[in-house]
Design a protein around this motif. Structure first.
Motif, mmCIF file in Angstrom:
data_model
loop_
_atom_site.group_PDB
_atom_site.id
_atom_site.type_symbol
_atom_site.label_atom_id
_atom_site.label_comp_id
_atom_site.label_asym_id
_atom_site.label_seq_id
_atom_site.Cartn_x
_atom_site.Cartn_y
_atom_site.Cartn_z
ATOM 1 N N LEU A 252 0.829 -1.200 0.000
ATOM 2 C CA LEU A 252 0.000 0.000 0.000
ATOM 3 C C LEU A 252 0.866 1.252 0.000
ATOM 4 O O LEU A 252 0.596 2.220 -0.732
ATOM 5 C CB LEU A 252 -0.940 -0.019 1.204
ATOM 6 N N VAL A 253 1.906 1.240 0.836
ATOM 7 C CA VAL A 253 2.812 2.392 0.873
ATOM 8 C C VAL A 253 3.484 2.581 -0.481
ATOM 9 O O VAL A 253 3.556 3.697 -1.022
ATOM 10 C CB VAL A 253 3.856 2.206 1.994
ATOM 11 N N PHE A 254 3.963 1.487 -1.060
ATOM 12 C CA PHE A 254 4.647 1.587 -2.355
ATOM 13 C C PHE A 254 3.674 2.003 -3.454
ATOM 14 O O PHE A 254 4.026 2.818 -4.328
ATOM 15 C CB PHE A 254 5.270 0.234 -2.703
ATOM 16 N N ALA A 255 2.447 1.445 -3.427
ATOM 17 C CA ALA A 255 1.460 1.793 -4.463
ATOM 18 C C ALA A 255 1.066 3.261 -4.375
ATOM 19 O O ALA A 255 0.912 3.939 -5.396
ATOM 20 C CB ALA A 255 0.228 0.900 -4.332
ATOM 21 N N ARG A 256 0.897 3.765 -3.139
ATOM 22 C CA ARG A 256 0.579 5.186 -2.984
ATOM 23 C C ARG A 256 1.732 6.058 -3.480
ATOM 24 O O ARG A 256 1.511 7.081 -4.140
ATOM 25 C CB ARG A 256 0.260 5.499 -1.531
ATOM 26 N N TRP A 257 2.937 5.654 -3.154
ATOM 27 C CA TRP A 257 4.097 6.427 -3.597
ATOM 28 C C TRP A 257 4.210 6.413 -5.120
ATOM 29 O O TRP A 257 4.568 7.416 -5.732
ATOM 30 C CB TRP A 257 5.350 5.837 -2.961
ATOM 31 N N THR A 258 3.873 5.269 -5.718
ATOM 32 C CA THR A 258 3.965 5.160 -7.170
ATOM 33 C C THR A 258 2.828 5.878 -7.868
ATOM 34 O O THR A 258 3.031 6.526 -8.906
ATOM 35 C CB THR A 258 3.965 3.675 -7.584
ATOM 36 N N SER A 259 1.610 5.761 -7.319
ATOM 37 C CA SER A 259 0.436 6.270 -8.026
ATOM 38 C C SER A 259 0.164 7.748 -7.744
ATOM 39 O O SER A 259 -0.589 8.375 -8.509
ATOM 40 C CB SER A 259 -0.799 5.447 -7.636
ATOM 41 N N ARG A 260 0.709 8.307 -6.675
ATOM 42 C CA ARG A 260 0.419 9.703 -6.363
ATOM 43 C C ARG A 260 0.823 10.632 -7.515
ATOM 44 O O ARG A 260 0.011 11.460 -7.963
ATOM 45 C CB ARG A 260 1.103 10.124 -5.067
ATOM 46 N N PRO A 261 2.052 10.554 -8.033
ATOM 47 C CA PRO A 261 2.375 11.438 -9.167
ATOM 48 C C PRO A 261 1.568 11.129 -10.412
ATOM 49 O O PRO A 261 1.288 12.023 -11.217
ATOM 50 C CB PRO A 261 3.872 11.178 -9.386
ATOM 51 N N ILE A 262 1.175 9.862 -10.592
ATOM 52 C CA ILE A 262 0.353 9.522 -11.759
ATOM 53 C C ILE A 262 -1.030 10.158 -11.626
ATOM 54 O O ILE A 262 -1.586 10.673 -12.608
ATOM 55 C CB ILE A 262 0.252 7.993 -11.910
ATOM 56 N N ARG A 263 -1.606 10.148 -10.402
ATOM 57 C CA ARG A 263 -2.901 10.795 -10.199
ATOM 58 C C ARG A 263 -2.800 12.297 -10.420
ATOM 59 O O ARG A 263 -3.693 12.915 -11.008
ATOM 60 C CB ARG A 263 -3.421 10.490 -8.793
#
Length: 499
Positions: A183-194
């Motif tokens: 979850l931490v990694f997915a948020r870190w990865t997806s935040r700039p994409i969002r």
């Protein structure tokens, strides 16, 4: 995106855990079973050796104490029988029937016959699963007797169940840890994409582009954000330049043309003879250039940004255009008629329907001969008749169409195909056109979510039509939102600005 990444990580972790824990659990279960079997065989061999010595020495009385001690140590039952099946010693009192049943057990019979050194079986005695081991006393074809041990397996099964439970708890804890880390990694990865997605939506909606963050996330996402920011900045620069051109050209081009036209008008009283024809041609070309400039500016304004279609009353617009254009048709010895039923509201860019009809009517007026008729026909698309009619439901048409049908010479199929190209004019087209009117009509139809078409009229001439999406009706048949475009332009100026 976060859910998909999290699901992927958890699925991978679950597969790895299952591929490790299930074999580990089976290996442990088998090892525990092998251990208890080996322990029972060792006990049976030890008791058989002691019983062989005792029987040979004639001291069968010592067997009772040995089997009792052995039974207490293994937590089961120990039975020693003689060569003829008589009970020599038992760890607990047995009735005569129980002794006969025990002596008749298959593993004990096989041991008395000397077939196998050990006979291991799993059985249920008194509702409890037991491991039964039988061993012959002595060696040779005629054993001195046999030893029979039963060991309850509930303790072993309990240990195996506890190991499976520990493995399940450990796997669950690992999955939770993986879920938190994923979850931490997915948020870190997806935040700039969002953030990049939101910036792209704002840019698509015509809002001012805000730079997407390019300092967080994976390197590939940061590189994508940098590229997007550069693209957005360049696009904004181009749009700003286009807006500036449209604003400045309106004054810089129209003012000199107006001055030139005024000077030509002032020259008219002083020109006579063959020079008057040249003056008239110059005035005509000046008017044509002014219309061309106006058409180009209209198209530039359309391409500045996104246009949101609004509900437009097509019946009201057609009536207004009829009242505005009918006097011009009468002056040119022609007729403009409006036929067809009510079609209601359609979605269109503000002012688009009026401008489309002005261009189509202007073209039709120049194309028809004296005494000709132009027919304005609003109607619903014929495809609505193919819809499935359900009881209690009102069907909605596929399109709202407005047709402008003239009685002119018409166009060939190739000419109709090229008619929407900018600056293209038919070889036999009337003088005064700019080649931008139909291109502007198609552009206005597209920004409204519709389409403009040209077909041959049934009786000769041209059928120019525009198709628009109908407004979904709610309640008592009223449109969800009612709005009109800008006020109708004056017909004279509309005629000068069309193709």
């Amino acid at each position: 995106m976060i859910r998909r990444l999290l699901l992927g990580y958890l699925t991978l972790a679950a597969l790895v855990l299952l591929s490790l824990e299930i074999p580990l659990g089976y290996v442990y279960s088998r090892a525990e079973r092998e251990r208890i079997i080996t322990a029972a065989e060792d006990e049976a061999e030890s008791v058989a050796a002691f019983a062989s010595l005792s029987i040979t020495a004639g001291r069968e009385g010592r067997l009772r104490r040995r089997v009792t001690h052995c039974a207490e140590r293994i937590g089961g039952t120990v039975l020693i029988v003689g060569a003829r099946g008589q009970v020599l010693a038992t760890s607990r009192p047995l009735s005569a029937e129980q002794q006969r049943n025990a002596a008749a057990r298959p593993e004990l019979t096989a041991a008395l016959n000397g077939h196998d050194a050990f006979e291991v079986r799993t059985s249920t005695i008194g509702g409890v699963r037991n491991l039964s081991v039988a061993a012959p006393i002595g060696h040779g074809d005629r054993p001195q007797g046999a030893v029979w041990l039963t060991v309850p397996t509930d303790a072993v099964e309990g240990r195996v169940h506890r190991v499976w439970l520990i493995l399940a708890l450990a796997g669950s804890a690992i999955l939770v840890a993986v879920a938190v880390a994923a979850l931490v990694f997915a948020r870190w990865t997806s935040r700039p994409i969002r953030e990049l997605e939101r910036a792209a939506h704002r840019l698509a909606d015509g809002e001012r582009a805000t730079p997407a963050p390019a300092t967080c996330g994976p390197p590939e996402v940061r590189s994508l954000a940098v590229t997007f920011n550069q693209t957005a900045a360049r696009l904004e620069h181009l749009l700003t330049s286009q807006r500036a051109f449209a604003a400045e050209a309106s004054h810089q081009l129209k003012t000199p043309l107006a001055a030139l036209r005024l000077r030509l008008d002032n020259l008219e009283p002083d020109v006579s003879g063959h020079a008057r024809d040249s003056l008239t041609a110059a005035m005509t070309e000046t008017d044509r250039l002014a219309r061309m400039v106006e058409g180009l500016l209209d198209m530039a304004r359309l391409e500045e940004g996104a246009v949101v279609p609004e509900p437009v009353d097509i019946d009201q617009v057609c009536t207004q255009r009829l009242l505005t254009w009918a006097p011009l048709f009468e002056r040119e010895d022609a007729r403009l008629v409006l036929i067809g039923g009510r079609v209601g509201h359609a979605l269109a860019a503000p002012g688009a329907v009026e401008q489309i009809l002005d261009n189509l009517l202007s073209n039709a007026l120049r194309a028809i001969p004296a005494g000709g008729t132009v027919t304005l026909v609003p109607r619903l698309s014929a495809s609505d008749r193919r819809h499935l009619h359900l009881p209690g439901h009102q069907t909605q048409p596929s399109w709202v169409e407005v047709h402008v049908i003239d009685e002119g010479p018409g166009m060939t199929a190739e000419q109709r195909r090229r008619a929407f190209d900018r600056f293209w004019r038919a070889p036999d087209a009337p003088k005064g056109g700019t080649g931008l009117g139909l291109s502007l009509v198609q552009r206005l139809a597209h920004v409204s979510g519709g389409e403009a078409t040209l077909t041959a009229a049934p009786g000769g001439g041209l059928d120019a039509a525009v198709r628009l999406r109908p407004v979904t009706r709610t309640g008592a048949g009223r449109p969800a939102r009612i709005g009109l475009g800008r006020k109708p332009a004056d017909a004279e100026s509309s005629a000068r600005g069309s193709a």
